[in-house]
Design a protein around this motif. Structure first.
Motif, short mmCIF file in Angstrom:
data_model
loop_
_atom_site.label_atom_id
_atom_site.label_comp_id
_atom_site.label_asym_id
_atom_site.label_seq_id
_atom_site.Cartn_x
_atom_site.Cartn_y
_atom_site.Cartn_z
N VAL A 270 0.85 -1.19 0.00
CA VAL A 270 0.00 0.00 0.00
C VAL A 270 0.89 1.23 0.00
CG1 VAL A 270 -1.61 1.39 1.36
CG2 VAL A 270 -1.97 -1.06 1.13
N ARG A 271 0.58 2.15 -0.90
CA ARG A 271 1.25 3.45 -0.93
C ARG A 271 0.19 4.53 -0.77
NH1 ARG A 271 6.44 3.65 -2.75
NH2 ARG A 271 6.17 5.83 -3.34
N THR A 272 0.43 5.47 0.10
CA THR A 272 -0.54 6.53 0.34
C THR A 272 -0.37 7.70 -0.61
OG1 THR A 272 0.91 7.54 1.99
CG2 THR A 272 -0.70 5.92 2.78
N CYS A 273 0.75 7.73 -1.34
CA CYS A 273 1.05 8.85 -2.24
C CYS A 273 2.05 8.36 -3.27
CB CYS A 273 1.62 10.02 -1.45
SG CYS A 273 2.20 11.42 -2.45
N LEU A 274 1.99 8.90 -4.49
CA LEU A 274 3.00 8.55 -5.49
C LEU A 274 4.41 8.83 -5.00
CD1 LEU A 274 1.69 9.76 -9.00
CD2 LEU A 274 2.46 7.46 -8.38
N PHE A 275 4.55 9.88 -4.19
CA PHE A 275 5.88 10.31 -3.78
C PHE A 275 6.27 9.79 -2.39
CE2 PHE A 275 4.04 13.52 -6.60
CZ PHE A 275 4.93 13.42 -7.66
N ALA A 276 5.47 8.90 -1.83
CA ALA A 276 5.79 8.35 -0.51
C ALA A 276 7.07 7.54 -0.55
CB ALA A 276 4.63 7.48 -0.03
N ARG A 277 7.79 7.55 0.55
CA ARG A 277 9.00 6.72 0.68
C ARG A 277 8.76 5.54 1.62
NH1 ARG A 277 13.55 8.55 -1.44
NH2 ARG A 277 14.84 7.47 0.08
N GLU A 278 7.50 5.43 2.09
CA GLU A 278 7.15 4.31 2.95
C GLU A 278 6.03 3.50 2.29
OE1 GLU A 278 6.35 7.51 4.06
OE2 GLU A 278 8.38 7.98 4.77
N ARG A 283 0.87 -8.04 1.13
CA ARG A 283 1.16 -9.37 0.56
C ARG A 283 1.49 -10.37 1.65
NH1 ARG A 283 6.38 -9.55 -2.96
NH2 ARG A 283 7.23 -9.49 -0.84
N ALA A 284 2.28 -9.95 2.62
CA ALA A 284 2.64 -10.86 3.71
C ALA A 284 1.41 -11.30 4.48
CB ALA A 284 3.64 -10.19 4.64
N ALA A 285 0.49 -10.36 4.70
CA ALA A 285 -0.75 -10.72 5.40
C ALA A 285 -1.58 -11.70 4.59
CB ALA A 285 -1.56 -9.46 5.70
N LEU A 286 -1.68 -11.45 3.29
CA LEU A 286 -2.43 -12.35 2.41
C LEU A 286 -1.89 -13.78 2.51
CD1 LEU A 286 -2.76 -10.30 -0.91
CD2 LEU A 286 -4.66 -11.17 0.44
N ARG A 287 -0.57 -13.89 2.50
CA ARG A 287 0.06 -15.21 2.43
C ARG A 287 0.28 -15.84 3.80
NH1 ARG A 287 4.17 -13.96 -2.73
NH2 ARG A 287 2.43 -13.46 -4.18
N SER A 288 -0.14 -15.16 4.84
CA SER A 288 -0.09 -15.75 6.18
C SER A 288 -1.49 -16.05 6.69
CB SER A 288 0.64 -14.83 7.15
OG SER A 288 -0.06 -13.60 7.27
N GLU A 289 -2.44 -16.12 5.73
CA GLU A 289 -3.83 -16.50 6.01
C GLU A 289 -4.55 -15.51 6.92
OE1 GLU A 289 -3.91 -20.55 7.34
OE2 GLU A 289 -3.04 -21.32 5.49
N ALA A 290 -4.22 -14.24 6.78
CA ALA A 290 -4.95 -13.21 7.52
C ALA A 290 -6.39 -13.15 7.02
CB ALA A 290 -4.28 -11.85 7.33
N THR A 291 -7.30 -12.79 7.88
CA THR A 291 -8.70 -12.65 7.50
C THR A 291 -8.90 -11.34 6.74
OG1 THR A 291 -9.32 -11.45 9.51
CG2 THR A 291 -9.40 -13.88 9.59
N ASP A 292 -10.04 -11.21 6.06
CA ASP A 292 -10.37 -9.97 5.37
C ASP A 292 -10.37 -8.80 6.34
OD1 ASP A 292 -10.68 -11.51 3.12
OD2 ASP A 292 -12.84 -11.16 2.90
N GLN A 293 -10.90 -9.01 7.52
CA GLN A 293 -10.97 -7.94 8.51
C GLN A 293 -9.58 -7.50 8.94
OE1 GLN A 293 -13.29 -8.84 12.00
NE2 GLN A 293 -12.93 -6.84 12.95
N GLU A 294 -8.66 -8.45 9.11
CA GLU A 294 -7.29 -8.11 9.51
C GLU A 294 -6.59 -7.32 8.41
OE1 GLU A 294 -6.30 -11.89 12.50
OE2 GLU A 294 -6.02 -12.09 10.31
N ILE A 295 -6.81 -7.72 7.17
CA ILE A 295 -6.20 -7.00 6.05
C ILE A 295 -6.78 -5.59 5.95
CG2 ILE A 295 -6.03 -6.93 3.53
CD1 ILE A 295 -5.87 -10.03 3.65
N ALA A 296 -8.09 -5.48 6.12
CA ALA A 296 -8.73 -4.17 6.09
C ALA A 296 -8.17 -3.25 7.17
CB ALA A 296 -10.24 -4.32 6.24
N GLU A 297 -7.92 -3.79 8.35
CA GLU A 297 -7.38 -2.98 9.44
C GLU A 297 -5.97 -2.51 9.12
OE1 GLU A 297 -8.80 -1.70 12.13
OE2 GLU A 297 -10.69 -2.54 11.37
N LEU A 298 -5.15 -3.37 8.52
CA LEU A 298 -3.81 -2.97 8.11
C LEU A 298 -3.86 -1.82 7.11
CD1 LEU A 298 -2.09 -6.47 7.64
CD2 LEU A 298 -1.55 -4.78 9.40
N TRP A 299 -4.80 -1.91 6.18
CA TRP A 299 -4.96 -0.88 5.16
C TRP A 299 -5.39 0.44 5.81
CZ3 TRP A 299 -6.91 -3.01 -0.10
CH2 TRP A 299 -6.58 -2.13 -1.14
N LYS A 300 -6.30 0.36 6.76
CA LYS A 300 -6.76 1.56 7.47
C LYS A 300 -5.61 2.24 8.21
CE LYS A 300 -11.54 0.06 8.40
NZ LYS A 300 -12.49 -0.31 9.49
#
Length: 329
Positions: A270-278, A283-300
């Protein structure tokens, strides 16, 4: 909902499907290309669709733009579009492309549910196109745009970058051609996202330069902030209408205060801006069997930390380590 500490809400998701490209534009990457992401680093088609589903159904995303690299190089593109078109609520979907593969894919993409396309074309002159892109594919781009228009992927928007000494005299010709062919032209200031880190502020063609050139042939009437909303392009009515031309002045007229975008790279960051450096790793969450809710929280959490602006006006500004082709346009 994807909200940041400044109250901005992201409703527009930009999804990079690949870092690969079949052009070598001088303002984007070196002639020899780049070290491409490995297959295991890239998100799978199913992973992409899952993240888009989470964004649409759980996080309030209403528009999805597929980017690259060159997204038409993604083998599963049509299937990805089709699956996303079946989501409830259904997002508006568009594609940013160099246009080379559109002639053969436009009809299938429309049938799958794509709404429209943005095509990059910086010049009407084949020789200049070859110099800018290091490829002799000008006719392919024109044919692709015509195919997109015929398929109903409209409005077909054309993105043009003007470069000093190459095509900086073409703004009026590009606009006349766009009006004649029913395309919506948008000029984009060259941004510091090249892999070579060769961008220089004092050498770029600015929005002011572009508008001055256009006004030598056309009467332009500004639409204003009310019509613009959160769109990156300032738009002008051409010769009283109905045609319009836009200018995206990311460098000289930043629009960060109204930004409603979140970005997903081809390798699941996830990038918050084209010019972000962070970046924040989904992907790691997806491949560690995280739930949709857990992924959504990471995105938030990622979006909550979005900065007030791009930092381009800060004397300490540093270009992102990853170039445009890796992070999506």
């Amino acid at each position: 909902m994807l909200i940041d500490t400044y109250g901005r809400v992201a409703t527009d998701l930009r999804v990079s499907l690949t870092d690969k490209c079949n052009l070598r534009c001088t303002y984007c990457m070196p002639e020899e290309g780049l070290q491409w992401l490995g297959k295991q680093e890239l998100l799978s088609d199913d992973e992409i669709v899952r993240l888009i589903r989470i964004a649409v159904t759980d996080l309030g995303i209403t528009e999805v733009r597929f980017t690259g690299g060159e997204p038409l190089l993604r083998p599963g593109l049509v299937s990805i579009v089709e699956q996303c078109a079946a989501l409830e609520p259904r997002p508006k979907m568009s594609l940013t492309t160099n246009g080379i593969g559109l002639k053969r894919t436009a009809t299938a993409l429309k049938a799958a549910g794509l709404n429209r396309v943005n095509v990059s074309l910086d010049t009407l002159r084949p020789d200049v196109f070859k110099t800018l892109t290091r490829r002799d594919r000008h006719r392919d781009v024109l044919d692709g745009m015509a195919a997109a228009r015929a398929a109903g992927l409209t409005p077909v928007k054309v993105n043009a970058v003007l470069m000093p000494g190459l095509n900086d005299d073409e703004a009026p010709d590009l606009l006349a051609w766009a009006v004649e062919n029913e395309y919506e032209l948008r000029f984009i200031e060259q941004m510091p996202l090249d892999a070579q880190h060769g961008w220089k502020r004092d050498g770029m063609i600015t929005a002011g330069d572009i508008l001055e050139s256009l006004r030598t042939r056309f009467t332009l009437t500004e639409e204003g902030e009310r019509e613009r909303g959160s769109a990156p392009a300032e738009r002008w009515v051409v010769d009283g209408g109905p045609h319009r031309v836009g200018v995206i002045a990311s460098v000289t007229r930043p629009f960060c205060g109204a930004c409603d975008r979140t970005r997903l790279t081809a390798d699941g960051q996830v990038r918050t801006c084209l010019f972000a450096r962070e970046e924040s790793d989904l992907r790691a969450a997806l491949r560690s069997e995280a739930t949709d809710q857990e992924i959504a929280e990471l995105w938030k959490v990622a979006m909550w930390g979005k900065k007030a602006g791009s930092g381009l006006d800060d004397p300490t500004f540093l270009q992102p380590d990853r170039p445009m082709s890796a992070i999506g346009g």
